[in-house]
Design a protein around this motif. Structure first.
Motif, PDB file in Angstrom:
ATOM      1  N   SER A 207       6.083 -12.567   0.010  1.00  0.00           N
ATOM      2  CA  SER A 207       6.073 -11.126  -0.220  1.00  0.00           C
ATOM      3  C   SER A 207       5.816 -10.860  -1.695  1.00  0.00           C
ATOM      4  CB  SER A 207       7.410 -10.497   0.195  1.00  0.00           C
ATOM      5  OG  SER A 207       7.642 -10.655   1.580  1.00  0.00           O
ATOM      6  N   VAL A 208       4.995  -9.858  -1.963  1.00  0.00           N
ATOM      7  CA  VAL A 208       4.669  -9.495  -3.341  1.00  0.00           C
ATOM      8  C   VAL A 208       4.845  -7.987  -3.499  1.00  0.00           C
ATOM      9  CG1 VAL A 208       2.900  -9.478  -5.143  1.00  0.00           C
ATOM     10  CG2 VAL A 208       3.012 -11.384  -3.526  1.00  0.00           C
ATOM     11  N   PRO A 209       5.644  -7.533  -4.452  1.00  0.00           N
ATOM     12  CA  PRO A 209       5.799  -6.090  -4.658  1.00  0.00           C
ATOM     13  C   PRO A 209       4.535  -5.462  -5.228  1.00  0.00           C
ATOM     14  CG  PRO A 209       6.996  -7.312  -6.340  1.00  0.00           C
ATOM     15  CD  PRO A 209       6.510  -8.319  -5.347  1.00  0.00           C
ATOM     16  N   TYR A 210       4.319  -4.202  -4.892  1.00  0.00           N
ATOM     17  CA  TYR A 210       3.146  -3.493  -5.399  1.00  0.00           C
ATOM     18  C   TYR A 210       3.093  -3.505  -6.927  1.00  0.00           C
ATOM     19  CZ  TYR A 210       2.213  -1.382  -0.773  1.00  0.00           C
ATOM     20  OH  TYR A 210       1.910  -1.166   0.542  1.00  0.00           O
ATOM     21  N   SER A 211       4.250  -3.527  -7.559  1.00  0.00           N
ATOM     22  CA  SER A 211       4.299  -3.472  -9.022  1.00  0.00           C
ATOM     23  C   SER A 211       3.613  -4.667  -9.674  1.00  0.00           C
ATOM     24  CB  SER A 211       5.753  -3.390  -9.499  1.00  0.00           C
ATOM     25  OG  SER A 211       6.499  -4.510  -9.043  1.00  0.00           O
ATOM     26  N   GLU A 212       3.411  -5.746  -8.907  1.00  0.00           N
ATOM     27  CA  GLU A 212       2.761  -6.939  -9.441  1.00  0.00           C
ATOM     28  C   GLU A 212       1.278  -7.009  -9.089  1.00  0.00           C
ATOM     29  OE1 GLU A 212       4.869 -10.454  -8.334  1.00  0.00           O
ATOM     30  OE2 GLU A 212       6.825  -9.694  -9.006  1.00  0.00           O
ATOM     31  N   LEU A 213       0.766  -5.974  -8.412  1.00  0.00           N
ATOM     32  CA  LEU A 213      -0.624  -5.980  -7.966  1.00  0.00           C
ATOM     33  C   LEU A 213      -1.408  -4.897  -8.698  1.00  0.00           C
ATOM     34  CD1 LEU A 213       0.045  -6.354  -4.135  1.00  0.00           C
ATOM     35  CD2 LEU A 213      -0.754  -8.139  -5.692  1.00  0.00           C
ATOM     36  N   ALA A 214      -2.530  -5.276  -9.270  1.00  0.00           N
ATOM     37  CA  ALA A 214      -3.360  -4.331 -10.015  1.00  0.00           C
ATOM     38  C   ALA A 214      -3.900  -3.249  -9.090  1.00  0.00           C
ATOM     39  CB  ALA A 214      -4.517  -5.073 -10.687  1.00  0.00           C
ATOM     40  N   GLY A 215      -3.830  -2.005  -9.539  1.00  0.00           N
ATOM     41  CA  GLY A 215      -4.382  -0.891  -8.785  1.00  0.00           C
ATOM     42  C   GLY A 215      -3.455  -0.295  -7.752  1.00  0.00           C
ATOM     43  N   PHE A 216      -2.289  -0.903  -7.540  1.00  0.00           N
ATOM     44  CA  PHE A 216      -1.340  -0.381  -6.564  1.00  0.00           C
ATOM     45  C   PHE A 216      -0.345   0.551  -7.253  1.00  0.00           C
ATOM     46  CE2 PHE A 216      -3.015  -3.520  -3.804  1.00  0.00           C
ATOM     47  CZ  PHE A 216      -2.612  -3.207  -2.515  1.00  0.00           C
ATOM     48  N   MET A 217      -0.101   1.684  -6.619  1.00  0.00           N
ATOM     49  CA  MET A 217       0.898   2.624  -7.104  1.00  0.00           C
ATOM     50  C   MET A 217       2.199   2.393  -6.337  1.00  0.00           C
ATOM     51  SD  MET A 217      -1.076   4.224  -9.250  1.00  0.00           S
ATOM     52  CE  MET A 217      -0.193   5.707  -9.734  1.00  0.00           C
ATOM     53  N   ILE A 218       3.323   2.542  -7.017  1.00  0.00           N
ATOM     54  CA  ILE A 218       4.619   2.371  -6.360  1.00  0.00           C
ATOM     55  C   ILE A 218       4.954   3.648  -5.601  1.00  0.00           C
ATOM     56  CG2 ILE A 218       7.072   1.928  -6.706  1.00  0.00           C
ATOM     57  CD1 ILE A 218       6.326   0.429  -9.259  1.00  0.00           C
ATOM     58  N   PRO A 219       5.141   3.578  -4.274  1.00  0.00           N
ATOM     59  CA  PRO A 219       5.434   4.790  -3.498  1.00  0.00           C
ATOM     60  C   PRO A 219       6.770   5.403  -3.907  1.00  0.00           C
ATOM     61  CG  PRO A 219       4.793   2.962  -2.066  1.00  0.00           C
ATOM     62  CD  PRO A 219       5.052   2.386  -3.418  1.00  0.00           C
ATOM     63  N   THR A 220       6.833   6.721  -3.860  1.00  0.00           N
ATOM     64  CA  THR A 220       8.077   7.424  -4.173  1.00  0.00           C
ATOM     65  C   THR A 220       8.690   8.074  -2.942  1.00  0.00           C
ATOM     66  OG1 THR A 220       6.887   9.467  -4.737  1.00  0.00           O
ATOM     67  CG2 THR A 220       7.274   7.897  -6.520  1.00  0.00           C
ATOM     68  N   THR A 221       7.992   8.024  -1.814  1.00  0.00           N
ATOM     69  CA  THR A 221       8.489   8.628  -0.581  1.00  0.00           C
ATOM     70  C   THR A 221       9.472   7.681   0.103  1.00  0.00           C
ATOM     71  OG1 THR A 221       6.379   9.768  -0.301  1.00  0.00           O
ATOM     72  CG2 THR A 221       7.811   9.642   1.627  1.00  0.00           C
ATOM     73  N   PRO A 222      10.629   8.171   0.569  1.00  0.00           N
ATOM     74  CA  PRO A 222      11.578   7.298   1.279  1.00  0.00           C
ATOM     75  C   PRO A 222      10.928   6.625   2.483  1.00  0.00           C
ATOM     76  CG  PRO A 222      12.601   9.403   0.739  1.00  0.00           C
ATOM     77  CD  PRO A 222      11.146   9.548   0.411  1.00  0.00           C
ATOM     78  N   GLY A 223      11.330   5.384   2.743  1.00  0.00           N
ATOM     79  CA  GLY A 223      10.783   4.645   3.875  1.00  0.00           C
ATOM     80  C   GLY A 223       9.530   3.860   3.555  1.00  0.00           C
ATOM     81  N   HIS A 224       9.129   3.851   2.277  1.00  0.00           N
ATOM     82  CA  HIS A 224       7.948   3.104   1.847  1.00  0.00           C
ATOM     83  C   HIS A 224       8.400   2.088   0.796  1.00  0.00           C
ATOM     84  CE1 HIS A 224       4.861   5.876   3.648  1.00  0.00           C
ATOM     85  NE2 HIS A 224       5.940   6.647   3.675  1.00  0.00           N
ATOM     86  N   SER A 225       8.544   0.828   1.201  1.00  0.00           N
ATOM     87  CA  SER A 225       9.166  -0.167   0.330  1.00  0.00           C
ATOM     88  C   SER A 225       8.264  -0.633  -0.803  1.00  0.00           C
ATOM     89  CB  SER A 225       9.631  -1.369   1.158  1.00  0.00           C
ATOM     90  OG  SER A 225       8.542  -1.965   1.836  1.00  0.00           O
ATOM     91  N   GLY A 226       6.948  -0.505  -0.648  1.00  0.00           N
ATOM     92  CA  GLY A 226       6.049  -0.920  -1.719  1.00  0.00           C
ATOM     93  C   GLY A 226       5.959  -2.425  -1.882  1.00  0.00           C
ATOM     94  N   VAL A 227       5.762  -3.126  -0.770  1.00  0.00           N
ATOM     95  CA  VAL A 227       5.681  -4.589  -0.776  1.00  0.00           C
ATOM     96  C   VAL A 227       4.546  -5.018   0.151  1.00  0.00           C
ATOM     97  CG1 VAL A 227       6.875  -6.730  -0.143  1.00  0.00           C
ATOM     98  CG2 VAL A 227       8.141  -4.892  -1.245  1.00  0.00           C
ATOM     99  N   VAL A 228       3.799  -6.049  -0.245  1.00  0.00           N
ATOM    100  CA  VAL A 228       2.825  -6.674   0.648  1.00  0.00           C
ATOM    101  C   VAL A 228       3.460  -7.926   1.234  1.00  0.00           C
ATOM    102  CG1 VAL A 228       0.540  -7.713   0.883  1.00  0.00           C
ATOM    103  CG2 VAL A 228       0.883  -5.822  -0.707  1.00  0.00           C
ATOM    104  N   ARG A 229       3.452  -8.021   2.563  1.00  0.00           N
ATOM    105  CA  ARG A 229       3.981  -9.201   3.238  1.00  0.00           C
ATOM    106  C   ARG A 229       2.824  -9.949   3.880  1.00  0.00           C
ATOM    107  NH1 ARG A 229       8.341  -5.396   4.560  1.00  0.00           N
ATOM    108  NH2 ARG A 229      10.236  -6.103   3.526  1.00  0.00           N
TER     109      ARG A 229
END
Length: 232
Positions: free
Chosen positions: A31-53
């Motif tokens: 699993s890789v969080p969006y914060s470690e991926l270029a061009g990905f924004m961290i979601p702010t809406t509840p229920g959106h974890s912001g991770v690539v599995r």
């Protein structure tokens, strides 16, 4: 991303509200969080974890994008459409979009899952000059086909649901920009257009997928009945 996963995905699956837990029961290699991926924004809406599995099953591997950003969060159109670009770059067989929806049609019940066969944009979103990629031809500037959802890939999703004994309803999804519930007049208009559900998500991804020629299907989970936002 293929290097991080260790395999080329057969499918790209983007999970919206209510679908995040679907990837938690699968065999996840990493699993890789969006914060470690270029061009990905961290979601702010509840229920959106912001991770690539990165998941591998008996029928192939998939990248699960757990969470998405939305236009109403102020996220640029281009960044919201990452799932379509990943599907194109990795040459995946298909892109499956999953979203929580409000039920509109008479057969939409809370907890139902719908596989949509067509889309109404209500109101249609227009690219701004800052959002639109450089285009060399008129066709590039008008990317959306008459059928943004691929019937062959949708049939494959139907077959997979049947094997898993998951009931699917079919219908038309109305995509709106949000972030607000629809007025009574808008809900009535959508019903008269034979819409079965409404969502504030996925339109940017659908447009980009059409431009890139990515086969796309869309599932919606009915989280509430339109006009009854407190009923879940």
């Amino acid at each position: 991303m293929i290097q991080e996963a260790g395999f080329r995905p057969r499918w790209i699956i983007e999970l919206g509200s209510g679908f995040d837990t679907a990837a938690q029961s699968l065999s996840v290699s990493r699993s890789v969080p969006y914060s470690e991926l270029a061009g990905f924004m961290i979601p702010t809406t509840p229920g959106h974890s912001g991770v690539v599995r990165f998941c591998i099953g008996s029928r192939g591997g998939a990248f699960f994008l757990c969470g998405r950003s939305h236009l109403y969060e102020g996220t640029p159109f281009f960044n919201i459409a990452n799932a379509a670009r990943i599907a194109s770059i990795t040459d995946a067989e298909g892109l499956l979009l999953c979203s929580a929806c409000g039920g509109v049609g008479p057969y939409a019940g809370i907890g139902d899952i719908h596989l949509f066969n067509d889309v109404i944009r209500f109101p249609p979103h227009r690219w701004s000059h800052s959002e639109r990629p450089a285009a060399e031809t008129f066709h590039d500037r008008m990317p959306s086909p008459r059928k943004p959802l691929n019937p062959h890939f949708s049939n494959a999703v139907t077959d997979a649901a049947r094997r898993a004994e998951v009931a699917l309803n079919n219908g038309v999804i109305a995509l709106v920009t949000g972030p607000c519930y629809e007025t009574a007049a808008e809900i009535e208009a959508l019903r008269r257009l034979d819409v079965s559900a409404v969502s504030m998500s996925c339109d940017p991804v659908l447009k980009q997928a059409a431009r890139l020629g990515v086969a796309t299907a869309m599932l919606g989970g009915i989280a509430n009945i339109a006009g009854q936002p407190g009923k879940r």
